[in-house]
Design a protein around this motif. Sequence first.
Motif, PDB file in Angstrom:
ATOM      1  N   ARG A  93       0.845  -1.197   0.000  1.00  0.00           N
ATOM      2  CA  ARG A  93       0.000   0.000   0.000  1.00  0.00           C
ATOM      3  C   ARG A  93       0.878   1.244   0.000  1.00  0.00           C
ATOM      4  NH1 ARG A  93      -0.854   2.243   5.201  1.00  0.00           N
ATOM      5  NH2 ARG A  93       0.157   1.060   6.873  1.00  0.00           N
ATOM      6  N   ILE A  94       0.285   2.345  -0.432  1.00  0.00           N
ATOM      7  CA  ILE A  94       1.001   3.630  -0.453  1.00  0.00           C
ATOM      8  C   ILE A  94       0.940   4.248   0.934  1.00  0.00           C
ATOM      9  CG2 ILE A  94       1.074   5.932  -1.472  1.00  0.00           C
ATOM     10  CD1 ILE A  94      -0.394   4.750  -3.914  1.00  0.00           C
ATOM     11  N   THR A  95       2.088   4.666   1.442  1.00  0.00           N
ATOM     12  CA  THR A  95       2.141   5.328   2.750  1.00  0.00           C
ATOM     13  C   THR A  95       2.528   6.809   2.634  1.00  0.00           C
ATOM     14  OG1 THR A  95       4.413   4.530   3.023  1.00  0.00           O
ATOM     15  CG2 THR A  95       2.651   3.205   4.007  1.00  0.00           C
ATOM     16  N   ASP A  96       3.340   7.158   1.645  1.00  0.00           N
ATOM     17  CA  ASP A  96       3.749   8.548   1.404  1.00  0.00           C
ATOM     18  C   ASP A  96       3.455   8.855  -0.056  1.00  0.00           C
ATOM     19  OD1 ASP A  96       4.985  10.977   0.985  1.00  0.00           O
ATOM     20  OD2 ASP A  96       6.746  10.501   2.204  1.00  0.00           O
ATOM     21  N   VAL A  97       2.295   9.455  -0.319  1.00  0.00           N
ATOM     22  CA  VAL A  97       1.858   9.632  -1.689  1.00  0.00           C
ATOM     23  C   VAL A  97       2.767  10.589  -2.459  1.00  0.00           C
ATOM     24  CG1 VAL A  97       0.234  11.491  -1.134  1.00  0.00           C
ATOM     25  CG2 VAL A  97      -0.161  10.020  -3.142  1.00  0.00           C
ATOM     26  N   GLY A  98       3.350  11.571  -1.763  1.00  0.00           N
ATOM     27  CA  GLY A  98       4.268  12.496  -2.423  1.00  0.00           C
ATOM     28  C   GLY A  98       5.529  11.782  -2.882  1.00  0.00           C
ATOM     29  N   GLN A  99       6.123  11.011  -1.996  1.00  0.00           N
ATOM     30  CA  GLN A  99       7.306  10.249  -2.344  1.00  0.00           C
ATOM     31  C   GLN A  99       6.990   9.220  -3.430  1.00  0.00           C
ATOM     32  OE1 GLN A  99      10.323  10.805  -1.401  1.00  0.00           O
ATOM     33  NE2 GLN A  99      11.229   9.032  -2.459  1.00  0.00           N
ATOM     34  N   THR A 118      12.678  -6.211  -6.302  1.00  0.00           N
ATOM     35  CA  THR A 118      13.240  -6.150  -4.945  1.00  0.00           C
ATOM     36  C   THR A 118      12.872  -7.388  -4.128  1.00  0.00           C
ATOM     37  OG1 THR A 118      13.149  -3.735  -4.960  1.00  0.00           O
ATOM     38  CG2 THR A 118      13.316  -4.815  -2.828  1.00  0.00           C
ATOM     39  N   VAL A 119      11.597  -7.730  -4.146  1.00  0.00           N
ATOM     40  CA  VAL A 119      11.138  -8.896  -3.378  1.00  0.00           C
ATOM     41  C   VAL A 119      11.806 -10.160  -3.901  1.00  0.00           C
ATOM     42  CG1 VAL A 119       9.135 -10.325  -2.821  1.00  0.00           C
ATOM     43  CG2 VAL A 119       8.950  -7.838  -2.721  1.00  0.00           C
ATOM     44  N   ARG A 120      11.916 -10.290  -5.225  1.00  0.00           N
ATOM     45  CA  ARG A 120      12.527 -11.483  -5.795  1.00  0.00           C
ATOM     46  C   ARG A 120      13.991 -11.610  -5.337  1.00  0.00           C
ATOM     47  NH1 ARG A 120      11.791 -10.493 -10.729  1.00  0.00           N
ATOM     48  NH2 ARG A 120      10.017 -11.889 -11.153  1.00  0.00           N
ATOM     49  N   GLY A 121      14.725 -10.509  -5.353  1.00  0.00           N
ATOM     50  CA  GLY A 121      16.128 -10.547  -4.942  1.00  0.00           C
ATOM     51  C   GLY A 121      16.301 -11.019  -3.503  1.00  0.00           C
ATOM     52  N   HIS A 122      15.508 -10.472  -2.597  1.00  0.00           N
ATOM     53  CA  HIS A 122      15.616 -10.884  -1.189  1.00  0.00           C
ATOM     54  C   HIS A 122      15.093 -12.309  -0.987  1.00  0.00           C
ATOM     55  CE1 HIS A 122      16.984  -7.048   0.377  1.00  0.00           C
ATOM     56  NE2 HIS A 122      16.049  -6.427  -0.330  1.00  0.00           N
ATOM     57  N   ARG A 148      10.012  -9.810   3.568  1.00  0.00           N
ATOM     58  CA  ARG A 148       9.217  -8.587   3.751  1.00  0.00           C
ATOM     59  C   ARG A 148      10.000  -7.519   4.502  1.00  0.00           C
ATOM     60  NH1 ARG A 148       6.212  -6.538   7.762  1.00  0.00           N
ATOM     61  NH2 ARG A 148       6.541  -8.393   9.050  1.00  0.00           N
ATOM     62  N   LEU A 149      10.700  -7.942   5.571  1.00  0.00           N
ATOM     63  CA  LEU A 149      11.455  -6.985   6.380  1.00  0.00           C
ATOM     64  C   LEU A 149      12.558  -6.328   5.562  1.00  0.00           C
ATOM     65  CD1 LEU A 149      11.960  -5.800   9.204  1.00  0.00           C
ATOM     66  CD2 LEU A 149      13.497  -7.718   9.642  1.00  0.00           C
ATOM     67  N   ASN A 150      13.305  -7.119   4.811  1.00  0.00           N
ATOM     68  CA  ASN A 150      14.424  -6.570   4.033  1.00  0.00           C
ATOM     69  C   ASN A 150      13.936  -5.747   2.842  1.00  0.00           C
ATOM     70  OD1 ASN A 150      16.361  -7.816   5.690  1.00  0.00           O
ATOM     71  ND2 ASN A 150      16.186  -9.741   4.561  1.00  0.00           N
ATOM     72  N   ALA A 151      12.885  -6.212   2.171  1.00  0.00           N
ATOM     73  CA  ALA A 151      12.378  -5.492   1.005  1.00  0.00           C
ATOM     74  C   ALA A 151      11.723  -4.166   1.403  1.00  0.00           C
ATOM     75  CB  ALA A 151      11.378  -6.365   0.244  1.00  0.00           C
ATOM     76  N   ASN A 152      11.227  -4.079   2.623  1.00  0.00           N
ATOM     77  CA  ASN A 152      10.585  -2.840   3.069  1.00  0.00           C
ATOM     78  C   ASN A 152      11.575  -1.678   3.166  1.00  0.00           C
ATOM     79  OD1 ASN A 152       7.802  -2.524   3.410  1.00  0.00           O
ATOM     80  ND2 ASN A 152       7.763  -3.930   5.149  1.00  0.00           N
ATOM     81  N   GLU A 153      12.851  -1.995   3.365  1.00  0.00           N
ATOM     82  CA  GLU A 153      13.848  -0.927   3.407  1.00  0.00           C
ATOM     83  C   GLU A 153      13.903  -0.193   2.072  1.00  0.00           C
ATOM     84  OE1 GLU A 153      15.486   0.088   6.070  1.00  0.00           O
ATOM     85  OE2 GLU A 153      14.358  -1.403   7.223  1.00  0.00           O
ATOM     86  N   LYS A 156      10.378   1.790   1.239  1.00  0.00           N
ATOM     87  CA  LYS A 156      10.206   3.110   1.841  1.00  0.00           C
ATOM     88  C   LYS A 156      10.662   4.211   0.887  1.00  0.00           C
ATOM     89  CE  LYS A 156      10.725   1.552   6.635  1.00  0.00           C
ATOM     90  NZ  LYS A 156      11.593   1.608   7.849  1.00  0.00           N
ATOM     91  N   GLN A 157      11.653   3.914   0.063  1.00  0.00           N
ATOM     92  CA  GLN A 157      12.146   4.901  -0.894  1.00  0.00           C
ATOM     93  C   GLN A 157      11.114   5.206  -1.979  1.00  0.00           C
ATOM     94  OE1 GLN A 157      15.958   3.635  -2.435  1.00  0.00           O
ATOM     95  NE2 GLN A 157      16.621   2.850  -0.452  1.00  0.00           N
ATOM     96  N   LEU A 158      10.186   4.275  -2.164  1.00  0.00           N
ATOM     97  CA  LEU A 158       9.118   4.483  -3.145  1.00  0.00           C
ATOM     98  C   LEU A 158       7.872   5.064  -2.513  1.00  0.00           C
ATOM     99  CD1 LEU A 158       9.350   1.081  -5.110  1.00  0.00           C
ATOM    100  CD2 LEU A 158      10.557   3.224  -5.557  1.00  0.00           C
ATOM    101  N   GLY A 159       7.900   5.276  -1.209  1.00  0.00           N
ATOM    102  CA  GLY A 159       6.724   5.796  -0.519  1.00  0.00           C
ATOM    103  C   GLY A 159       5.656   4.749  -0.304  1.00  0.00           C
ATOM    104  N   ILE A 160       6.050   3.489  -0.286  1.00  0.00           N
ATOM    105  CA  ILE A 160       5.077   2.410  -0.104  1.00  0.00           C
ATOM    106  C   ILE A 160       5.546   1.496   1.028  1.00  0.00           C
ATOM    107  CG2 ILE A 160       4.355   2.461  -2.521  1.00  0.00           C
ATOM    108  CD1 ILE A 160       6.024   0.040  -3.026  1.00  0.00           C
ATOM    109  N   GLU A 161       4.645   0.642   1.471  1.00  0.00           N
ATOM    110  CA  GLU A 161       4.935  -0.333   2.526  1.00  0.00           C
ATOM    111  C   GLU A 161       4.482  -1.717   2.059  1.00  0.00           C
ATOM    112  OE1 GLU A 161       3.635  -1.465   7.137  1.00  0.00           O
ATOM    113  OE2 GLU A 161       2.583   0.105   6.006  1.00  0.00           O
ATOM    114  N   ILE A 162       5.349  -2.706   2.285  1.00  0.00           N
ATOM    115  CA  ILE A 162       4.978  -4.084   1.990  1.00  0.00           C
ATOM    116  C   ILE A 162       4.257  -4.641   3.208  1.00  0.00           C
ATOM    117  CG2 ILE A 162       5.830  -6.397   1.436  1.00  0.00           C
ATOM    118  CD1 ILE A 162       8.194  -5.080   0.049  1.00  0.00           C
TER     119      ILE A 162
END
Length: 291
Positions: A93-99, A118-122, A148-153, A156-162
Amino acid sequence: MKFLSTFLAILVALFLVFSQVVYTVDQRQYAIKFQFGEIVSTQVNPGIAFKWPLIQNVSFYDKRNMTMTSVNSDNIMTSEKKPLLIDFVVLWRITDVGQYYRSVAGDEESAKQRLERTVRGHLVNEINLRKIHDVISSERDKITAATRLNANEFAKQLGIEIVDVRLRRVDFPTDVTTSVYDRMRAERLQAANKSRADGAAEKERIQAEADRARQVIVAEAYKEAQTIKGKGDAEATAIYAKAYNADAEFYNFYRSLEAYKETFQGRNDALVLDPSSDFFRYFKRYRNGKP
């Protein structure tokens, strides 16, 4: 009539202006206000807001959880160097719509593609550390939680949360599946043959024990029968002796009658002997009812 037409025209003009000035943000949405392509403000709470017509515009983005499913099955190696086909699904989901807009220009498909990579790599990193059994059964939750924990890092740069990551499919490649099934079939056949062999051996053991027990029972029964027979013969001999001692002549007479009875079974039986033989002694002594 002319006044009414003018009034209606004014109302329509006011409505058009109002529709260009006022906009509504739904509780399921984020809103970004732009002015000449630049972000002026973001609105995360539902309600009514205003904008300048012609020079400002508004874009809306979904606030709810969204789903991203892997496009292709990934062929990932385990720590045993065994390949597995992996499909996964991501809830985000989107957490920071501007980002979010600055990162992917508000393009949902672009966000999904970057998120999938990203998810595939982790996920590959986590599976590379584990054996097939761990991936298939015992540590699936650990794998998805770490992914999930590693991909969330990065997310966050995309303004979203897994929100969640799940393994939708874990399977062997077709060539590996065939060899695995063949091995499983061979192992089951080997186990079945061993069970049959064990059953046959157990059958032979039980049968041997039964035969041995039968022989023992028959031997004991024969022994007991011979003992009883010996006792009976001894008692009969004792009775015969007692009878002989009590009246020897009567005993001899009785024995002769038994001999006659055994010799002459039918009317047509014949015996050729010397009439003076001892066998006819009692016939001669008691013929015609006289001694």
